[in-house]
Design an enzyme around this catalytic site. Structure first.
Site, PDB file in Angstrom:
ATOM      1  N   GLU A  71       5.303   8.709   0.098  1.00  0.00           N
ATOM      2  CA  GLU A  71       5.961   9.347  -1.393  1.00  0.00           C
ATOM      3  C   GLU A  71       5.104  10.637  -1.843  1.00  0.00           C
ATOM      4  O   GLU A  71       5.740  11.434  -2.210  1.00  0.00           O
ATOM      5  CB  GLU A  71       6.204   8.192  -2.399  1.00  0.00           C
ATOM      6  CG  GLU A  71       7.282   7.258  -2.103  1.00  0.00           C
ATOM      7  CD  GLU A  71       6.663   5.949  -1.309  1.00  0.00           C
ATOM      8  OE1 GLU A  71       5.670   5.964  -1.008  1.00  0.00           O
ATOM      9  OE2 GLU A  71       7.616   5.182  -1.228  1.00  0.00           O
ATOM     10  N   HIS A 140       9.692  -4.803  -8.923  1.00  0.00           N
ATOM     11  CA  HIS A 140      10.921  -3.990  -8.482  1.00  0.00           C
ATOM     12  C   HIS A 140      12.009  -4.169  -9.614  1.00  0.00           C
ATOM     13  O   HIS A 140      13.373  -4.176  -9.215  1.00  0.00           O
ATOM     14  CB  HIS A 140      11.512  -4.746  -7.216  1.00  0.00           C
ATOM     15  CG  HIS A 140      10.623  -4.424  -6.038  1.00  0.00           C
ATOM     16  ND1 HIS A 140       9.631  -5.134  -5.733  1.00  0.00           N
ATOM     17  CD2 HIS A 140      11.048  -3.749  -4.928  1.00  0.00           C
ATOM     18  CE1 HIS A 140       9.182  -4.775  -4.550  1.00  0.00           C
ATOM     19  NE2 HIS A 140      10.048  -3.803  -4.002  1.00  0.00           N
TER      20      HIS A 140
HETATM   21  C1  LIG Z   1       5.262   2.577  -2.041  1.00  0.00           C
HETATM   22  C2  LIG Z   1       6.727   1.735  -1.444  1.00  0.00           C
HETATM   23  N1  LIG Z   1       7.642   2.661  -1.084  1.00  0.00           N
HETATM   24  C3  LIG Z   1       8.616   1.951  -0.702  1.00  0.00           C
HETATM   25  C4  LIG Z   1       8.866   0.606  -0.705  1.00  0.00           C
HETATM   26  C5  LIG Z   1      10.480   0.035  -0.397  1.00  0.00           C
HETATM   27  N2  LIG Z   1      10.196  -0.609   1.119  1.00  0.00           N
HETATM   28  C6  LIG Z   1      10.045  -2.018   0.886  1.00  0.00           C
HETATM   29  S1  LIG Z   1       9.892  -2.661   2.415  1.00  0.00           S
HETATM   30  C7  LIG Z   1      10.141  -1.042   3.106  1.00  0.00           C
HETATM   31  C8  LIG Z   1       9.826  -0.761   4.538  1.00  0.00           C
HETATM   32  C9  LIG Z   1       8.627  -1.228   5.231  1.00  0.00           C
HETATM   33  O1  LIG Z   1       8.357  -1.086   6.487  1.00  0.00           O
HETATM   34  P1  LIG Z   1       7.176  -1.959   7.172  1.00  0.00           P
HETATM   35  O2  LIG Z   1       5.847  -1.371   6.283  1.00  0.00           O
HETATM   36  O3  LIG Z   1       7.125  -1.053   8.577  1.00  0.00           O
HETATM   37  O4  LIG Z   1       7.364  -3.344   7.201  1.00  0.00           O
HETATM   38  P2  LIG Z   1       8.411  -4.165   7.462  1.00  0.00           P
HETATM   39  O5  LIG Z   1       9.390  -4.314   6.395  1.00  0.00           O
HETATM   40  O6  LIG Z   1       9.092  -3.702   8.678  1.00  0.00           O
HETATM   41  O7  LIG Z   1       8.070  -5.658   7.528  1.00  0.00           O
HETATM   42  C10 LIG Z   1      10.277  -0.015   2.208  1.00  0.00           C
HETATM   43  C11 LIG Z   1      10.603   1.233   2.336  1.00  0.00           C
HETATM   44  C12 LIG Z   1       7.957  -0.163  -1.260  1.00  0.00           C
HETATM   45  N3  LIG Z   1       8.144  -1.555  -1.531  1.00  0.00           N
HETATM   46  N4  LIG Z   1       6.950   0.340  -1.711  1.00  0.00           N
END
Ligand SMILES: Cc1ncc(C[n+]2csc(CCOP(=O)(O)OP(=O)(O)O)c2C)c(N)n1
Lengths: 344, 351
Positions: A71, A140
């Site tokens: 971000e 959230h």
């Molecule tokens: C700082 C932040 N940005 C965006 C999100 C929204 N978000 C939640 S899970 C996710 C994807 C995460 O991907 P990854 O780290 O590969 O983990 P996975 O969900 O595949 O286990 C996003 C973008 C968040 N929770 N925190």
């Protein structure tokens, strides 16, 4: 099939808030090639809260850009691009995530115009989802608009309904200042979340602008002024309808933006009713509700026939369990009790 | 970067059975949560409805990572997990009853119903998790720092997804952990997807293990979602950390068997129909049966025990009281010695 049916009159076309928001973005993107939209899951997914549904297909990956979960980098990129003449819309998926990127927002996006003596403009929109009510827990479910509004240099708009979502988005994109556009998940009209009937409503077709900084009296009344924003507007209207039955005539004001704040609309209404209730889904202390109360007392405390009632989140992180979350949020029962108290 | 391969030679039959049993327990728990989560979301799907409301991120398919890493830990070691925490919580030995109760939002849960499934905190096992991407990494440094200062050889494991490896907090943490030689193991669960964004669209390098060298620490990739290969790689990283040799990074190519969260239709995912056939648990079961390490009786016993424990936990959760709204403002601040000192002062003044 013959088309004998009469077309729905344009003025009565109904859209969900999310579709209205997308329509505004699409119209502005057609109008101005400098408008781009970037954020997480905005292309193929269409935005977790349907803020960009179909835009990826319509405008392609050069203008609707999926970003890494970085971000600071992509919001900062939007700022830099804005100073060089683009009009980016950057999406922060949930406002709660501002913590990872806030320096770009409040020390850069919000201050560059001032620090440059007005020589550098940052015409961008920071779009972000806010709000709770569906057990998404403390990280959230926040609104946090008071935090943005507290820090100078950003306009803060908070639409509550489909038509405003469209008109305020168009104005935000055309504004030469940075605008934080905060859409409540509960007003988007999403099929997978319980929704108020007003989250799908009439939306004007074609170009439609709502000026930023003008409050909207969404219900006229003579006994008490209820000032609010976003999803709470729906709750306040529900309560006002209900209390009309017991002889209380509430006026409900949807501020539509915190910055600029339409203080005159508040004063006009309170000078008529003499009673003020402020309903805010953000935290109670140091925020919108006190700002509205002091808007009145700064001018003339004598306008008030009863102490101001504030209904907000009582300075506690939003809890997960439903019974606790409902107790924390300004829901209908608490709003009704506050209106009754100010009338007593 | 070196790709490790599985090395069954160092694992006893019992070790291998335990890895299998841990994965089965985790899957059994999540299958039960899946069932309870969807039991009452209708008509249609309303995320806020039912006994288990809110977002639900399940870890099915990623069990090899948790089982392989946590086999090297005791509950005196710390784990900071993500928004998808159940498999690590279970593999690290958290109490199933309290975990289920938290997911059901009950007073008997780890957070007395205040946290929910993304916010599980257990001081007894030094486990925590966060819903903010990559933000579990910095606290893991602090836990490792505290362990180091107290003496002993406890370590901290920081788990993130491959999507999180593009977040500033992750990179800052790698640098500081290496600079201060902290006993941390960074684990990247590379399930290929960050919600709808594949690694190829988010990450400039082909392997996140390559990034380790930029911060002066070893990085390895474990291919194939293979629990024994994870076990081998984690064994070396944990040994290094305990020996005071500093942090390491392990990237595991794993599998998100389900949607990002429940309710995700996954229209963006081209391989969708094939995904169930990549399930690592039946695959490992076959490996162990073929190797004569597991009999079909063992399989039914392990599954039977898992489901008994899980159903006990679900029942415990459902039978537990819901929080009282009157207690909304409890626990915002700790009861501190300072408060007591204040009241002692007040008393003194009154005397
Ligand atoms: C700082 C932040 N940005 C965006 C999100 C929204 N978000 C939640 S899970 C996710 C994807 C995460 O991907 P990854 O780290 O590969 O983990 P996975 O969900 O595949 O286990 C996003 C973008 C968040 N929770 N925190």
């Amino acid at each position: 099939m013959t088309t004998t049916e009469t077309a729905t009159p344009a003025a009565e076309r109904r859209l969900s808030t999310s579709k209205a928001m997308v329509e505004a973005i699409a119209l502005e993107m057609e109008r101005d090639p400098n408008v781009i939209y970037l954020g997480e899951d905005v292309d193929a997914y269409g935005g977790i809260f349907s803020s960009t549904t179909g835009l990826g297909k319509q405008f392609g990956p050069d203008r609707i850009l999926d970003t890494p979960i970085s971000e600071t980098a992509f919001i900062g990129l939007a700022i830099g691009a804005a100073t060089e003449g683009l009009r980016p819309i950057a999406e922060l998926m949930f406002v709660d995530f501002m913590g990872v990127c806030f320096d770009q927002i409040y020390n850069h996006m919000a201050k560059i115009h001032y620090e440059s003596g007005g020589n550098v403009k940052v015409p961008m929109v920071l779009a972000t989802a806010v709000g709770g009510g569906y057990s998404d827990g403390a990280q959230h479910s926040q609104c946090l608009w008071g935090t943005f509004a507290h820090l100078p240099g950003m306009k803060v708009v908070v639409p509550s309904n489909p038509a405003d979502a469209k008109g305020l988005m168009a104005s935000a994109i055309r504004d030469d200042s940075p605008v934080v556009y905060m859409f409540h998940k509960g007003v988007m009209g999403l099929p997978w979340m319980s929704k108020n009937r007003r989250s799908i409503d009439v939306v004007p077709e074609g170009e439609y602008l709502v000026p930023i900084g003008k409050a909207n009296v969404v219900r006229e009344g003579s006994d008490v002024t209820v000032v609010t924003v976003s999803l709470s507007v729906h709750h306040c209207l529900d309560v006002a309808d209900e209390l009309a039955g017991s002889g209380i005539d509430a006026e409900v004001i949807d501020l539509r933006s915190l910055v600029p704040l339409d203080r005159q609309a508040v004063l006009d209404s309170v000078s008529k009713t003499g009673r003020l209730v402020v309903v805010d889904e953000d935290y109670l202390s140091f925020g919108l509700s006190a700002e509205i109360a002091s808007t009145v007392t700064d001018v003339d405390p004598g306008m008030l026939r009863a102490p101001v009632q504030r209904v907000a989140v009582p300075d506690v992180p939003i809890p997960y369990a439903r019974a606790l979350e409902y107790a924390a949020l300004p829901r209908q029962d608490r709003i009704a009790a506050a209106i009754r108290a100010v009338m007593a | 970067m070196t790709a490790t391969t599985s090395n069954p030679g160092t694992l006893s039959a019992q070790d291998r059975q335990e890895l299998y049993a841990t994965m089965v327990l985790s899957r059994t728990f999540e299958d039960a949560i899946l069932r309870e989560y969807h039991a009452d979301k209708g008509p249609g799907f309303d995320i806020g409805k039912g006994l288990v409301p809110g977002e639900m991120h399940l870890s099915s398919g990623q069990e090899p990572v948790a089982a392989g890493v946590c086999a090297h830990l005791t509950t005196d070691d710390a784990v900071t997990a993500t928004h998808r925490p159940h498999h690590f919580a279970i593999a690290h030995g958290m109490d199933l009853n309290k975990m289920a109760a938290e997911i059901f939002g009950r007073t008997t849960g780890f957070g007395k119903g205040r946290g929910g499934h993304m916010h599980l905190f257990d001081p007894d096992t030094h486990f925590s998790c966060s819903g903010i991407i990559a933000e579990g990494a910095p606290p893991a440094l602090g836990m490792a720092f505290a362990f180091k200062r107290k003496g002993g050889n406890h370590i901290a494991v920081s788990v993130v997804g491959e999507g999180a490896a593009n977040q500033g907090a992750f990179h800052e943490s790698l640098n500081l952990a290496a600079l201060w030689n902290l006993p941390v193991v960074f684990v990247i669960e590379d399930n290929e997807w960050a919600i709808s964004v594949p690694r190829s669209k988010s990450t400039a390098v082909a392997s996140n293990a390559d990034r380790a060298s930029g911060y002066g620490m070893p990085g390895v990739t474990v291919e194939g979602n293979d629990v024994e290969a994870v076990h081998a790689a984690a064994g070396e990283a944990v040994r290094r950390a305990r020996a005071g040799e500093g942090p390491s990074l392990i990237e595991v190519r794993t599998l998100r068997l389900l949607g990002h969260f429940e309710g995700d239709a996954q229209g963006y995912r081209p391989e969708l129909v094939e995904v169930p056939s990549w399930d690592p648990i039946p695959r490992y079961e076959t490996v162990l049966i073929d190797a004569g390490v597991l009999t079909s009786d063992d399989v039914s016993r392990i599954k039977g025990q898992a489901s008994e424990r899980v159903e006990t936990a679900i029942t415990f959760a459902k039978d537990s009281p819901e929080p009282d709204p009157a207690d909304l403002l409890d626990n915002i601040f700790a009861d501190s010695a300072l408060d007591n000192a204040d009241s002692a002062l007040d008393n003194a003044e009154e005397d």
